[in-house]
Design a protein around this motif. Structure first.
Motif, PDB file in Angstrom:
ATOM      1  N   VAL A  52      12.917  16.483 -20.132  1.00 38.36           N
ATOM      2  CA  VAL A  52      12.324  17.450 -19.202  1.00 38.36           C
ATOM      3  C   VAL A  52      13.101  17.448 -17.883  1.00 38.36           C
ATOM      4  CG1 VAL A  52      10.221  18.093 -17.959  1.00 38.36           C
ATOM      5  CG2 VAL A  52      10.071  17.082 -20.244  1.00 38.36           C
ATOM      6  N   GLN A  53      13.407  18.642 -17.374  1.00 42.37           N
ATOM      7  CA  GLN A  53      14.055  18.752 -16.071  1.00 42.37           C
ATOM      8  C   GLN A  53      13.060  18.379 -14.971  1.00 42.37           C
ATOM      9  OE1 GLN A  53      17.324  19.441 -15.614  1.00 42.37           O
ATOM     10  NE2 GLN A  53      17.512  19.493 -17.859  1.00 42.37           N
ATOM     11  N   CYS A  59       5.546   5.255 -23.063  1.00 41.13           N
ATOM     12  CA  CYS A  59       5.491   6.123 -21.883  1.00 41.13           C
ATOM     13  C   CYS A  59       5.089   7.529 -22.313  1.00 41.13           C
ATOM     14  CB  CYS A  59       6.823   6.141 -21.135  1.00 41.13           C
ATOM     15  SG  CYS A  59       8.225   6.797 -22.059  1.00 41.13           S
ATOM     16  N   GLU A  60       4.587   8.295 -21.348  1.00 43.36           N
ATOM     17  CA  GLU A  60       4.057   9.630 -21.627  1.00 43.36           C
ATOM     18  C   GLU A  60       4.519  10.584 -20.530  1.00 43.36           C
ATOM     19  OE1 GLU A  60      -0.200  10.386 -23.257  1.00 43.36           O
ATOM     20  OE2 GLU A  60      -0.309  10.714 -21.089  1.00 43.36           O
ATOM     21  N   VAL A  61       4.950  11.780 -20.920  1.00 39.73           N
ATOM     22  CA  VAL A  61       5.487  12.761 -19.978  1.00 39.73           C
ATOM     23  C   VAL A  61       4.647  14.036 -20.034  1.00 39.73           C
ATOM     24  CG1 VAL A  61       7.480  14.198 -19.398  1.00 39.73           C
ATOM     25  CG2 VAL A  61       7.818  11.842 -20.159  1.00 39.73           C
ATOM     26  N   SER A  62       4.314  14.580 -18.849  1.00 41.26           N
ATOM     27  CA  SER A  62       3.569  15.842 -18.753  1.00 41.26           C
ATOM     28  C   SER A  62       4.393  16.843 -17.960  1.00 41.26           C
ATOM     29  CB  SER A  62       2.219  15.630 -18.067  1.00 41.26           C
ATOM     30  OG  SER A  62       1.414  14.735 -18.809  1.00 41.26           O
ATOM     31  N   THR A  63       4.365  18.114 -18.393  1.00 46.17           N
ATOM     32  CA  THR A  63       5.126  19.166 -17.715  1.00 46.17           C
ATOM     33  C   THR A  63       4.224  19.975 -16.789  1.00 46.17           C
ATOM     34  OG1 THR A  63       4.743  20.692 -19.549  1.00 46.17           O
ATOM     35  CG2 THR A  63       6.741  19.347 -19.630  1.00 46.17           C
ATOM     36  N   GLU A  64       4.860  20.780 -15.913  1.00 47.64           N
ATOM     37  CA  GLU A  64       4.149  21.630 -14.960  1.00 47.64           C
ATOM     38  C   GLU A  64       3.665  22.914 -15.632  1.00 47.64           C
ATOM     39  OE1 GLU A  64       3.153  21.354 -11.989  1.00 47.64           O
ATOM     40  OE2 GLU A  64       4.484  20.161 -10.721  1.00 47.64           O
ATOM     41  N   VAL A  65       2.815  23.658 -14.907  1.00 50.32           N
ATOM     42  CA  VAL A  65       2.411  24.991 -15.347  1.00 50.32           C
ATOM     43  C   VAL A  65       3.623  25.917 -15.250  1.00 50.32           C
ATOM     44  CG1 VAL A  65       0.020  24.701 -14.677  1.00 50.32           C
ATOM     45  CG2 VAL A  65       1.650  25.498 -12.986  1.00 50.32           C
ATOM     46  N   PRO A  66       3.723  27.018 -16.031  1.00 50.45           N
ATOM     47  CA  PRO A  66       2.657  27.498 -16.920  1.00 50.45           C
ATOM     48  C   PRO A  66       2.637  26.808 -18.282  1.00 50.45           C
ATOM     49  CG  PRO A  66       4.491  29.008 -16.984  1.00 50.45           C
ATOM     50  CD  PRO A  66       4.860  27.961 -15.974  1.00 50.45           C
ATOM     51  N   SER A  67       3.739  26.129 -18.652  1.00 50.58           N
ATOM     52  CA  SER A  67       3.795  25.518 -19.984  1.00 50.58           C
ATOM     53  C   SER A  67       3.347  24.065 -19.909  1.00 50.58           C
ATOM     54  CB  SER A  67       5.212  25.616 -20.548  1.00 50.58           C
ATOM     55  OG  SER A  67       6.136  25.032 -19.646  1.00 50.58           O
ATOM     56  N   ILE A  68       2.058  23.855 -19.634  1.00 46.98           N
ATOM     57  CA  ILE A  68       1.521  22.506 -19.509  1.00 46.98           C
ATOM     58  C   ILE A  68       1.556  21.830 -20.881  1.00 46.98           C
ATOM     59  CG2 ILE A  68      -0.491  21.137 -18.894  1.00 46.98           C
ATOM     60  CD1 ILE A  68      -1.340  23.417 -17.052  1.00 46.98           C
ATOM     61  N   ASP A 110      10.484  20.915 -13.866  1.00 46.78           N
ATOM     62  CA  ASP A 110       9.370  21.173 -14.784  1.00 46.78           C
ATOM     63  C   ASP A 110       8.454  19.963 -14.942  1.00 46.78           C
ATOM     64  OD1 ASP A 110      10.414  23.724 -15.307  1.00 46.78           O
ATOM     65  OD2 ASP A 110      11.737  22.921 -16.872  1.00 46.78           O
ATOM     66  N   LEU A 111       8.820  18.856 -14.330  1.00 45.08           N
ATOM     67  CA  LEU A 111       8.083  17.610 -14.525  1.00 45.08           C
ATOM     68  C   LEU A 111       6.819  17.575 -13.667  1.00 45.08           C
ATOM     69  CD1 LEU A 111       8.324  14.856 -15.992  1.00 45.08           C
ATOM     70  CD2 LEU A 111       9.428  13.976 -13.924  1.00 45.08           C
ATOM     71  N   HIS A 112       5.731  17.111 -14.260  1.00 47.30           N
ATOM     72  CA  HIS A 112       4.486  16.922 -13.508  1.00 47.30           C
ATOM     73  C   HIS A 112       4.151  15.437 -13.354  1.00 47.30           C
ATOM     74  CE1 HIS A 112       0.412  17.053 -12.081  1.00 47.30           C
ATOM     75  NE2 HIS A 112      -0.066  16.550 -13.211  1.00 47.30           N
ATOM     76  N   MET A 113       4.151  14.693 -14.469  1.00 49.64           N
ATOM     77  CA  MET A 113       3.752  13.287 -14.407  1.00 49.64           C
ATOM     78  C   MET A 113       4.464  12.483 -15.490  1.00 49.64           C
ATOM     79  SD  MET A 113      -0.081  11.581 -14.694  1.00 49.64           S
ATOM     80  CE  MET A 113      -0.272  12.034 -16.421  1.00 49.64           C
ATOM     81  N   VAL A 114       4.768  11.224 -15.151  1.00 52.73           N
ATOM     82  CA  VAL A 114       5.259  10.248 -16.123  1.00 52.73           C
ATOM     83  C   VAL A 114       4.376   9.010 -15.986  1.00 52.73           C
ATOM     84  CG1 VAL A 114       7.217   8.931 -16.994  1.00 52.73           C
ATOM     85  CG2 VAL A 114       7.607  11.104 -15.812  1.00 52.73           C
ATOM     86  N   ARG A 169       8.630  21.636 -28.916  1.00 58.18           N
ATOM     87  CA  ARG A 169       9.735  21.358 -29.832  1.00 58.18           C
ATOM     88  C   ARG A 169      10.957  20.836 -29.097  1.00 58.18           C
ATOM     89  NH1 ARG A 169       8.059  26.276 -32.192  1.00 58.18           N
ATOM     90  NH2 ARG A 169       9.758  27.357 -31.109  1.00 58.18           N
ATOM     91  N   CYS A 170      11.140  21.261 -27.861  1.00 56.37           N
ATOM     92  CA  CYS A 170      12.343  20.902 -27.109  1.00 56.37           C
ATOM     93  C   CYS A 170      12.231  19.551 -26.414  1.00 56.37           C
ATOM     94  CB  CYS A 170      12.651  21.982 -26.072  1.00 56.37           C
ATOM     95  SG  CYS A 170      13.108  23.573 -26.802  1.00 56.37           S
TER      96      CYS A 170
END
Length: 291
Positions: free
Chosen positions: A48-49, A111-120, A52-56, A22-23
């Motif tokens: 995303v900070q 574009c697509e953004v993915s976050t890190e664990v634990p909130s993948i 917390d960022l994994h991939m763009v 949601r955020c």
């Protein structure tokens, strides 16, 4: 770990992921029109900070063209773009610069953004359609117009674009007012060609009671994007022709005057021809008498 605690942990992860979803906001900023040989900056805006960022990743027509993966060496990967080059020195986890673009680079980008664990979590932006265009070099051509019309008479005219790619949109204007699309037939020939055409058929409106004649401007506009009014366009050309609209009596008078003038000219020619023949006979008679 007890089953109860396991369920609690799973529920916590689900709630955390839902809250993260949601955020997160993801939006791609990019130009919709790019001239042939030009460049486009694809800026991915996300909330995303970096911690917390994994991939763009950036995509064109659902195919990956550029990725950033935090912690990987190298972090940036160029997957190539048909019809364009990626400027690696001006590309990072926030934006990608495309250069030397040609018409093959036209497509839908996101574009697509993915976050890190634990909130993948992964979220994509809406698509932005980018069109690479070749500007027109000259105005369109109007054919089929007459110089004079009467109220109620049909106007049938054609307009053809000269060049440009993709084939530009064609809009007819009558005294600067767009013609109803139901009175217009447009075409592109052949398929994929840079030439487009349009035909218009409409009825000339009646004159005001206190007017015997007026001038009417017929305009053909070829543009990218389609013409919607006096706005800014990346590429626009136009041709304008002014025709006369006259009451039927005035039109008849002009026609009769034209016929009368033609008849008078013909009669004058006939008289001159007869006079020349008579003169020739008289000269010949005089010569015979002297002989």
């Amino acid at each position: 770990m007890s089953p109860y605690r396991t369920h609690i942990l799973v529920l916590a992860v689900i709630l955390l992921t839902a809250h993260t979803a949601r955020c997160i906001t993801v939006r791609l900023e990019a130009p919709q029109w790019v001239p042939l040989g030009g460049q486009a900056l694809l800026r991915c805006r996300y909330s995303v900070q970096f911690t917390d960022l994994h991939m763009v990743a950036w995509f064109r027509d659902m195919k990956k063209i550029f990725t950033f993966i935090k912690g990987r060496r190298p972090a940036f990967t160029n997957h190539t773009v048909p019809g364009a080059e990626i400027d690696m020195s001006h590309s990072n986890e926030r934006e990608v610069l495309l250069t030397n673009m040609d018409v093959n680079a036209t497509g839908d980008f996101f574009c697509e953004v993915s976050t890190e664990v634990p909130s993948i979590y992964t979220k994509a932006s809406d698509e932005v359609e980018i069109t690479v265009y070749k500007p027109q070099r000259s105005p369109p051509r109007i054919s089929g117009l007459e110089t004079e019309y009467s109220p109620g008479q049909m106007i049938n005219a054609n307009c053809t674009s000269v060049d440009g790619h993709p084939a530009p949109s064609i809009t007819w204007l009558l005294d600067e007012i767009p013609v109803d699309e139901r009175q217009v037939v447009s075409w592109v020939q052949p398929v994929g060609s840079s030439v487009s055409g349009s035909s218009v058929s409409l009825v000339v409106q009646a004159l005001d009671d206190n007017k015997d004649s007026r001038e009417m401007k017929v305009t053909c506009v070829t543009s990218h994007p389609p013409y919607t009014g006096p706005l800014e366009y990346v590429d626009i050309q136009r041709q304008e022709i002014t025709v006369s609209v006259m009451k039927p009596s005035e039109t008849i008078d002009n026609t009769l005057e034209s016929i009368s003038s033609s008849s008078a000219a013909a009669n004058a020619g006939a008289v001159l021809g007869c006079s020349a023949r008579v003169l020739a006979v008289l000269v010949l008679s005089c010569l015979l008498r002297r002989a």
